[in-house]
Motif scaffolding. Structure first.
Motif, mmCIF file in Angstrom:
data_model
loop_
_atom_site.group_PDB
_atom_site.id
_atom_site.type_symbol
_atom_site.label_atom_id
_atom_site.label_comp_id
_atom_site.label_asym_id
_atom_site.label_seq_id
_atom_site.Cartn_x
_atom_site.Cartn_y
_atom_site.Cartn_z
ATOM 1 N N ASN A 36 0.799 -1.221 0.000
ATOM 2 C CA ASN A 36 0.000 0.000 0.000
ATOM 3 C C ASN A 36 0.840 1.284 0.000
ATOM 4 N N GLN A 37 2.135 1.169 -0.246
ATOM 5 C CA GLN A 37 2.992 2.344 -0.381
ATOM 6 C C GLN A 37 3.007 2.755 -1.862
ATOM 7 N N HIS A 38 1.869 3.222 -2.327
ATOM 8 C CA HIS A 38 1.667 3.483 -3.754
ATOM 9 C C HIS A 38 2.642 4.511 -4.312
ATOM 10 N N ASP A 39 2.948 5.555 -3.551
ATOM 11 C CA ASP A 39 3.854 6.584 -4.046
ATOM 12 C C ASP A 39 5.259 6.028 -4.272
ATOM 13 N N LEU A 40 5.781 5.277 -3.316
ATOM 14 C CA LEU A 40 7.104 4.668 -3.441
ATOM 15 C C LEU A 40 7.132 3.676 -4.594
ATOM 16 N N ASN A 41 6.119 2.813 -4.675
ATOM 17 C CA ASN A 41 6.082 1.806 -5.739
ATOM 18 C C ASN A 41 5.982 2.441 -7.116
ATOM 19 N N ALA A 42 5.188 3.501 -7.247
ATOM 20 C CA ALA A 42 5.043 4.179 -8.542
ATOM 21 C C ALA A 42 6.352 4.846 -8.962
ATOM 22 N N MET A 43 7.032 5.490 -8.029
ATOM 23 C CA MET A 43 8.305 6.142 -8.354
ATOM 24 C C MET A 43 9.358 5.117 -8.759
ATOM 25 N N ARG A 44 9.403 3.992 -8.062
ATOM 26 C CA ARG A 44 10.371 2.942 -8.412
ATOM 27 C C ARG A 44 10.076 2.363 -9.793
ATOM 28 N N ALA A 45 8.806 2.109 -10.073
ATOM 29 C CA ALA A 45 8.437 1.551 -11.384
ATOM 30 C C ALA A 45 8.775 2.532 -12.505
ATOM 31 N N ALA A 46 8.522 3.805 -12.293
ATOM 32 C CA ALA A 46 8.802 4.821 -13.313
ATOM 33 C C ALA A 46 10.292 4.913 -13.634
ATOM 34 N N LYS A 47 11.143 4.587 -12.673
ATOM 35 C CA LYS A 47 12.595 4.666 -12.863
ATOM 36 C C LYS A 47 13.238 3.317 -13.169
ATOM 37 N N GLY A 48 12.441 2.256 -13.287
ATOM 38 C CA GLY A 48 12.982 0.942 -13.632
ATOM 39 C C GLY A 48 13.561 0.173 -12.462
#
Length: 186
Positions: free
Chosen positions: A114-126
């Protein structure tokens, strides 16, 4: 080579820490009601979910959120849990996740589901291409104290610099941080 190193170290680690694992399990059972292990839903490689085992350090009724989001995290910690977290011994069962292949010894720490912000930032940067680790570059550079953008910046740096020798450096720094309890806020 990294996977083979992970398997060998996790296997030897579990054998070496077996007596401690048993003592901790008994202490948790004697200290509070609930299971010995807490199975935390985490985001792994390629943003897939997996269950990451930790020794239970909090009471059974604790809400499922990152510790820093709890109003008063100390209210939920058990007596044994406080010690386990301070010494990072609550992380030992993650060696099973390394053997299974869900985790590595070194990589970005797996975020909660449920840490959506962290997961989204990591996915965006590979960064989500990496197998998550028991420890990582962000862990040795701030651990619980880092804001999310800074944590992701360290994860990106790890992605770009990853090598066997960099992993060894991170492992040695981790041992130092654990011994000194550096960066542990809960």
């Amino acid at each position: 080579m990294k996977r083979l190193f992970d398997i060998i170290c996790a296997g030897f680690g579990l054998l070496f820490f077996l007596p401690a694992l048993l003592v901790i399990a008994v202490a948790i059972l004697a200290d509070s009601r609930g299971p010995i292990l807490y199975m935390s839903r985490r985001v792994g490689r390629h943003s897939s979910l997996f269950l990451m085992p930790k020794f239970r350090s909090m009471r059974a009724e604790t809400p499922v959120v990152a510790t820093h989001l709890l109003g008063d995290p100390d209210r939920y910690l058990t007596r044994v849990g406080r010690f386990l977290r301070r010494t990072s011994l609550d992380e030992l069962p993650q060696l099973f996740s390394v053997l299974k292949g869900d985790m590595s010894l070194v990589g970005p720490r797996p975020a909660l589901f449920n840490q959506h912000d962290l997961n989204a930032m990591r996915a965006a940067k590979g960064v989500d291409r990496l197998r998550p680790g028991i420890t990582g570059w962000a862990q040795v550079n701030g651990r619980d104290e880092l804001p999310i953008p800074e944590k992701v910046a360290y994860d990106i740096e790890y992605l770009q610099r990853q090598s066997f020798w960099f992993d060894l450096k991170i492992l040695f720094l981790t041992v130092h941080r654990v011994i000194t309890a550096h960066g542990v806020s809960h």
